[in-house]
Write a protein that holds these residues in place. Structure first.
Motif, PDB file in Angstrom:
ATOM      1  N   ASN A 105       0.829  -1.105  -0.125  1.00  0.00           N
ATOM      2  CA  ASN A 105      -0.026   0.132   0.097  1.00  0.00           C
ATOM      3  C   ASN A 105       0.886   1.177  -0.073  1.00  0.00           C
ATOM      4  N   PRO A 106       0.803   2.012  -1.002  1.00  0.00           N
ATOM      5  CA  PRO A 106       1.742   3.198  -1.269  1.00  0.00           C
ATOM      6  C   PRO A 106       1.307   4.358   0.001  1.00  0.00           C
ATOM      7  N   VAL A 107       0.526   4.423   0.820  1.00  0.00           N
ATOM      8  CA  VAL A 107       0.268   5.708   1.482  1.00  0.00           C
ATOM      9  C   VAL A 107       0.344   4.875   2.883  1.00  0.00           C
ATOM     10  N   ILE A 108       0.987   3.837   3.258  1.00  0.00           N
ATOM     11  CA  ILE A 108       0.946   3.438   4.568  1.00  0.00           C
ATOM     12  C   ILE A 108       2.418   3.073   4.693  1.00  0.00           C
ATOM     13  N   PRO A 109       3.047   3.446   5.861  1.00  0.00           N
ATOM     14  CA  PRO A 109       4.546   3.150   6.119  1.00  0.00           C
ATOM     15  C   PRO A 109       4.572   1.497   6.035  1.00  0.00           C
ATOM     16  N   ILE A 110       6.031   1.259   5.730  1.00  0.00           N
ATOM     17  CA  ILE A 110       6.143  -0.299   5.624  1.00  0.00           C
ATOM     18  C   ILE A 110       5.819  -0.863   6.935  1.00  0.00           C
ATOM     19  N   GLY A 111       6.289  -0.192   7.972  1.00  0.00           N
ATOM     20  CA  GLY A 111       6.246  -0.819   9.413  1.00  0.00           C
ATOM     21  C   GLY A 111       4.804  -1.264   9.757  1.00  0.00           C
ATOM     22  N   LEU A 112       3.810  -0.472   9.337  1.00  0.00           N
ATOM     23  CA  LEU A 112       2.513  -0.587   9.856  1.00  0.00           C
ATOM     24  C   LEU A 112       1.883  -1.602   9.028  1.00  0.00           C
ATOM     25  N   GLN A 113       2.377  -1.858   7.738  1.00  0.00           N
ATOM     26  CA  GLN A 113       1.971  -2.951   6.825  1.00  0.00           C
ATOM     27  C   GLN A 113       2.348  -4.344   7.344  1.00  0.00           C
ATOM     28  N   VAL A 114       3.565  -4.359   7.982  1.00  0.00           N
ATOM     29  CA  VAL A 114       4.154  -5.536   8.509  1.00  0.00           C
ATOM     30  C   VAL A 114       3.378  -6.005   9.795  1.00  0.00           C
ATOM     31  N   THR A 115       3.391  -4.792  10.990  1.00  0.00           N
ATOM     32  CA  THR A 115       2.614  -4.970  12.127  1.00  0.00           C
ATOM     33  C   THR A 115       1.261  -5.492  11.787  1.00  0.00           C
ATOM     34  N   GLU A 116       0.676  -4.888  10.735  1.00  0.00           N
ATOM     35  CA  GLU A 116      -0.834  -5.443  10.627  1.00  0.00           C
ATOM     36  C   GLU A 116      -1.006  -6.814  10.468  1.00  0.00           C
ATOM     37  N   VAL A 117      -0.372  -7.405   9.513  1.00  0.00           N
ATOM     38  CA  VAL A 117      -0.126  -8.801   9.355  1.00  0.00           C
ATOM     39  C   VAL A 117       0.136  -9.513  10.610  1.00  0.00           C
ATOM     40  N   LEU A 118       0.982  -9.097  11.611  1.00  0.00           N
ATOM     41  CA  LEU A 118       1.367  -9.850  12.824  1.00  0.00           C
ATOM     42  C   LEU A 118       0.098  -9.693  13.973  1.00  0.00           C
ATOM     43  N   THR A 119      -0.595  -8.633  13.688  1.00  0.00           N
ATOM     44  CA  THR A 119      -1.767  -8.444  14.303  1.00  0.00           C
ATOM     45  C   THR A 119      -2.723  -9.386  14.158  1.00  0.00           C
ATOM     46  N   ARG A 120      -2.957  -9.213  12.965  1.00  0.00           N
ATOM     47  CA  ARG A 120      -4.207  -9.961  12.293  1.00  0.00           C
ATOM     48  C   ARG A 120      -3.900 -11.550  12.374  1.00  0.00           C
ATOM     49  N   HIS A 121      -2.659 -12.052  12.136  1.00  0.00           N
ATOM     50  CA  HIS A 121      -2.418 -13.364  12.320  1.00  0.00           C
ATOM     51  C   HIS A 121      -1.903 -14.028  13.623  1.00  0.00           C
ATOM     52  N   ARG A 122      -0.976 -13.148  14.353  1.00  0.00           N
ATOM     53  CA  ARG A 122      -0.419 -13.825  15.276  1.00  0.00           C
ATOM     54  C   ARG A 122      -0.913 -13.029  16.643  1.00  0.00           C
ATOM     55  N   GLY A 123      -2.015 -11.789  16.400  1.00  0.00           N
ATOM     56  CA  GLY A 123      -2.368 -11.340  17.544  1.00  0.00           C
ATOM     57  C   GLY A 123      -1.197 -10.424  18.276  1.00  0.00           C
ATOM     58  N   MET A 124      -0.286 -10.072  17.754  1.00  0.00           N
ATOM     59  CA  MET A 124       0.851  -9.343  18.335  1.00  0.00           C
ATOM     60  C   MET A 124       0.486  -7.733  18.146  1.00  0.00           C
ATOM     61  N   ARG A 125       0.844  -7.075  19.254  1.00  0.00           N
ATOM     62  CA  ARG A 125       0.345  -5.390  19.176  1.00  0.00           C
ATOM     63  C   ARG A 125       1.419  -4.774  19.832  1.00  0.00           C
ATOM     64  N   GLY A 126       1.398  -3.339  19.527  1.00  0.00           N
ATOM     65  CA  GLY A 126       2.349  -2.447  20.250  1.00  0.00           C
ATOM     66  C   GLY A 126       3.712  -2.592  19.939  1.00  0.00           C
ATOM     67  N   ALA A 127       4.415  -2.316  21.155  1.00  0.00           N
ATOM     68  CA  ALA A 127       5.971  -2.647  20.841  1.00  0.00           C
ATOM     69  C   ALA A 127       6.427  -3.852  20.479  1.00  0.00           C
ATOM     70  N   GLU A 132       9.083  -7.102  16.424  1.00  0.00           N
ATOM     71  CA  GLU A 132       9.118  -8.375  15.575  1.00  0.00           C
ATOM     72  C   GLU A 132       9.407  -7.756  14.093  1.00  0.00           C
ATOM     73  N   ALA A 133       8.450  -6.824  13.653  1.00  0.00           N
ATOM     74  CA  ALA A 133       8.469  -6.294  12.378  1.00  0.00           C
ATOM     75  C   ALA A 133      10.164  -5.990  12.098  1.00  0.00           C
ATOM     76  N   ALA A 134      10.485  -5.282  12.951  1.00  0.00           N
ATOM     77  CA  ALA A 134      12.010  -4.853  12.875  1.00  0.00           C
ATOM     78  C   ALA A 134      12.899  -5.998  12.615  1.00  0.00           C
ATOM     79  N   ARG A 135      12.573  -6.893  13.331  1.00  0.00           N
ATOM     80  CA  ARG A 135      13.443  -8.026  13.428  1.00  0.00           C
ATOM     81  C   ARG A 135      13.220  -8.746  11.981  1.00  0.00           C
ATOM     82  N   LEU A 136      12.041  -8.748  11.522  1.00  0.00           N
ATOM     83  CA  LEU A 136      11.612  -9.481  10.210  1.00  0.00           C
ATOM     84  C   LEU A 136      12.490  -8.730   9.220  1.00  0.00           C
ATOM     85  N   LEU A 137      12.460  -7.411   9.103  1.00  0.00           N
ATOM     86  CA  LEU A 137      12.994  -6.445   8.007  1.00  0.00           C
ATOM     87  C   LEU A 137      14.668  -7.064   8.239  1.00  0.00           C
ATOM     88  N   ASP A 138      14.975  -6.990   9.429  1.00  0.00           N
ATOM     89  CA  ASP A 138      16.610  -7.305   9.367  1.00  0.00           C
ATOM     90  C   ASP A 138      16.870  -8.739   9.026  1.00  0.00           C
TER      91      ASP A 138
END
Ligand SMILES: Nc1ncnc2c1ncn2[C@@H]1O[C@H](COP(=O)(O)OP(=O)(O)OP(=O)(O)O)[C@@H](O)[C@H]1O
Ligand SMILES: Nc1ncnc2c1ncn2[C@@H]1O[C@H](COP(=O)(O)OP(=O)(O)OP(=O)(O)O)[C@@H](O)[C@H]1O
Ligand code: SF4
Ligand code: SF4
Ligand SMILES: [Mg+2]
Ligand SMILES: [Mg+2]
Lengths: 371, 367
Positions: A105-127, A132-138
């Protein structure tokens, strides 16, 4: 039972006033857990439509008809309702595309796009999700990941976008990953990075990978099993080595004879397949490859050739396949192989006195033949 | 090789595109140094292959060579004539002898013209052929040469497959009887089986007509297949040039080594045993190339001295020309590769100055 079993998949597009297009015409293949399966073929042979159908991503409209089965771990993906399909998608099965920009999605920061997946499927939130998103990008090799999370897709280069997309795809440790030409739009040095990354992910997580590509070189380096598609059907299935050493279907033979190789000399003529993919016979009338085939015989036309299964687990759809012992794997391969290669013998390039034909080939330790 | 064998000589060719910003008044804020000092020679009847990654300036070099893009500096000598200072009229007559083939045949052919009119157009422009029949004869021979049937003449480009369209593109270049053909990605839009047909056709035409080619492609295997000499470009400059065989058997520049090792080979035995030199990060932007050796931000052999501050010149080592300070030491194994940290590279024209970014951005979100 394989992890994914696609059986007689057919996709027909019909538009008013036009003849219906059978984009996929009875495709069957299977993928085991942890296996890398290739779907190769030329433009328009139905690779993308096959994967979109399996993922349930084809538009649901009257003109699009999908038949057959795609059984993933006991459930037929084609029979699922939208909700359960969305649940499976992203969590158990993920897909990456050729053009990462269109699937981010061009108007949503990368981080939010990754955390959204994590929230939706793994129930992870916040920090925790942010970490986890930073770890994945790394993990996928994006430098300075914390900072990248705040950026928008257009601020990343093509290679980095593809990495971000892979990070999202593997965020939920899917059991199956479908990659549709993931490196075709990238430069070869970046392609090498991405392929290496995919290899690592598969090795580390045991994810099964369906690799869709038209590049036989990519297949040779990555896939365990290869399905060659022509005009909407799988015409040959084999393990990687047998396929490249002893292609049986004349189309596979033709493809291998057509690719220029980095390790072949100047002046060697290629052996192209005559005609083009437009010259097809509809499958019900015989072998679709017949108009271009040099091994065509009378039996090829009239009804579609049956799938032939051989004892070593290969299969091909041809009534007059390339013969086995004195194989004809295309002139370019023959020229680099000083002797006829027998199954199970030392590969031509591995003869100790043979100078390496590609730089950097020499000293690598010899690996035992895989079955 | 004697000097009069050289059909094309390029000396210190430069093409810089201004980067402009501003809504009402365009303000030049910098230059994209698409081609930045290239020297090369193409012997008559031979093929020079130009490879390199996207944006390294291959197409710009090809176009500047044909004077389709005016060079910012340098010289192009074609058959003894300096083109950059040639008056427009004489350049036009020279054009007939240098033709171009493009990547996407569909976009370079006018969809409203049938094949006959596409082919006749060039003949008329250059006043070739005495009358209609003579032109017909020339066109007929050209069709035969590229393997298109006569009935193709009355058809339109969209009625052909990709490979056939590329044949039309080749025919359009060929009717004028050129000596040099610049082929920019001639097969990259085509399917594998069709690629081979076109590659073979180019080979055959060279044999029968003695054509000289400059083939530009990002596919190394294709270039390797049809070229006598191969030049490798990185960020607007040649980093290595060598006869095809030598470049592949003995790459000297670190970038060439990485490139060679990255190309997949359709052979599992080769793939399993080769050593890959994986480069870190992306190609830097040509608008802001790194100082010193342009490859030093990604080079696994980069040294603390010279690499970051002294731009290496192309120098001869054996039969190759290489732009690396340490080529000999790397070849002998005296210097070993080391790990490189990937640097972030911005896509061109985006994300560098907040003013030009169209999608919402947060201030300070990039480095
Ligand atoms: N929405 C659609 N409507 C009609 N026909 C379609 C549609 N999508 C695909 N097709 C047709 O289906 C066939 C298979 O297309 P598909 O995109 O699967 O090919 P592919 O193997 O992925 O090719 P490529 O290598 O070019 O990506 C093509 O002939 C295409 O024209
Ligand atoms: N007319 C132009 N105006 C401004 N910049 C240009 C122009 N043409 C090319 N460039 C820039 O010059 C650089 C080199 O472009 P060029 O098209 O020559 O690369 P290339 O090597 O042919 O790449 P590709 O493999 O993608 O075709 C790129 O950064 C490009 O954006
Ligand atoms: S069935 Fe006949 S036409 Fe088809 S590939 Fe085999 S030999 Fe060729
Ligand atoms: S000059 Fe230095 S940075 Fe450039 S290629 Fe040679 S070793 Fe690498
Ligand atoms: Mg596709
Ligand atoms: Mg280009």
């Amino acid at each position: 039972m394989a992890l994914l079993e696609v059986d007689d998949l057919c996709v027909t597009f019909s538009r008013r006033g036009q003849r219906p297009v059978r984009a996929v015409d009875g495709v069957s293949f299977s993928v085991d857990a942890g296996e890398v399966v290739g779907l190769v073929g030329e433009s328009g042979c139905g690779k993308s439509v096959t994967s979109l159908a399996v993922m349930g991503l084809l538009p649901r409209q009257p003109g699009v008809r999908v038949d057959g089965k795609a059984v993933f771990d006991g459930t037929d993906l084609l029979q699922l309702d939208d909700r359960s399909r969305r649940d499976i998608r992203g969590r158990d099965v993920a897909m990456i595309f050729q053009d990462p920009l269109s699937s981010l999605n061009p108007v949503i920061p990368i981080g939010l796009q990754v955390t959204e997946v994590l929230t939706r499927h793994r129930g992870m939130r916040g920090a925790a999700a942010g970490e986890e998103a930073a770890r994945l990008l790394d993990r996928v090799g994006i430098p300075d990941p914390k900072r990248r999370l705040k950026e928008y897709p257009h601020q990343l280069s093509g290679g980095m976008r593809q990495r971000a997309l892979i990070a999202m795809a593997v965020a939920c440790k899917p059991r199956l990953l479908i990659a549709d030409e993931p490196t075709t739009a990238l430069d070869v040095t970046i392609q090498a990075q991405i392929l290496e990354l995919l290899k690592e992910l598969v090795r580390d997580s045991g994810t099964a990978l369906v690799m869709i590509t038209h590049d036989l070189g990519v297949v040779a380096g990555l896939c365990d099993t290869v399905n060659v598609l022509y005009a909407g059907r799988v015409v040959e299935t084999a393990r990687r080595r047998p396929l490249f050493r002893q292609p049986r279907h004349p189309y596979t033979v033709g493809l291998l004879g057509s690719v220029p190789r980095l390790d072949a000399g100047r002046g060697e003529r290629l052996n192209p397949i005559p005609g083009s993919v437009r010259d097809v016979l509809p499958w019900p009338d015989g072998c679709a490859f017949a108009p271009r085939c040099s091994r065509r015989i009378d039996e090829c036309v009239g009804e579609p050739p049956d799938l032939v299964l051989t004892h070593d687990g290969r299969s091909y759809r041809c009534v007059n396949p390339a013969p086995l012992p004195g194989v004809t794997p295309g002139a370019d391969i023959r020229a680099t192989a000083p002797t006829e290669v027998e199954p199970g013998s030392v590969p031509a390039q591995a003869v100790p006195d043979d100078p390496p034909t590609v730089p950097g080939l020499g000293p690598a330790p010899r690996e035992e033949e895989k079955p | 090789m004697t000097d009069n064998d050289i059909l094309v000589e390029v000396r210190d060719l430069k093409v810089h595109f201004p980067i402009t910003r501003g809504v009402i008044f365009d303000r030049t804020v910098g230059h994209v140094k698409a081609v930045d000092g290239v020297d090369l020679r193409i012997p008559r009847g031979k093929t020079y292959g130009l490879v390199g990654e996207s944006g390294c300036g291959k197409s710009t070099l090809g176009r500047a060579l044909l004077q389709l893009t005016p060079p910012t500096g340098g010289e192009v000598v074609f058959d003894g004539v300096e083109l950059t200072t040639l008056p427009a009229g004489r350049l036009r007559t020279m054009r007939r002898r240098m033709q171009m083939i493009f990547q996407d045949p569909m976009s370079s052919l006018d969809p409203r013209q049938n094949v006959e009119s596409i082919l006749t157009e060039g003949l008329q422009t250059h006043g070739i052929g005495t009358d209609r029949d003579d032109r017909r004869r020339i066109i007929g021979e050209t069709l035969d040469a590229v393997g298109l049937p006569r009935w193709a003449l009355s058809r339109y480009p969209h009625e052909f497959s990709g490979g056939q369209r590329q044949r039309i593109g080749i025919a359009r270049a060929l009717v004028l009887g050129p000596e040099l053909i610049v082929a920019d990605e001639p097969v990259s839009a085509l399917d594998v089986s069709i690629q081979a047909q076109v590659v073979n056709l180019l080979d055959e035409l060279q044999d029968s007509l003695g054509l000289t080619y400059l083939v530009i492609a990002h596919d190394l295997a294709v270039v390797r297949h049809i070229s006598d000499v191969v030049g490798v470009m990185y960020l607007g400059a040649l980093v290595e040039e060598a006869p095809g065989d030598r470049l592949y058997s003995e790459p000297l520049h670190p970038y060439t080594r990485a490139l060679m090792s990255a190309v997949p080979v359709p052979d599992p035995d080769v793939e399993d045993r080769r050593e890959r030199i994986l480069l870190a990060g992306d190609l830097p932007s040509p608008a802001n190339p790194p100082p010193g050796c342009r490859f030093h931000t990604r080079c696994p052999w980069a040294q603390p001295t010279r690499c970051a501050d002294e731009r290496p010149a192309l120098r001869e080592i054996g039969a190759s020309r290489v732009a690396c300070h340490w080529a000999e030491q790397i070849a002998s194994g005296e210097l070993r590769p080391h790990a490189v940290r990937a640097e972030v590279v911005r896509p061109e024209g985006e994300g560098e100055t907040p003013g030009v970014v169209s999608a919402p951005t947060e201030p300070g979100s990039y480095v």
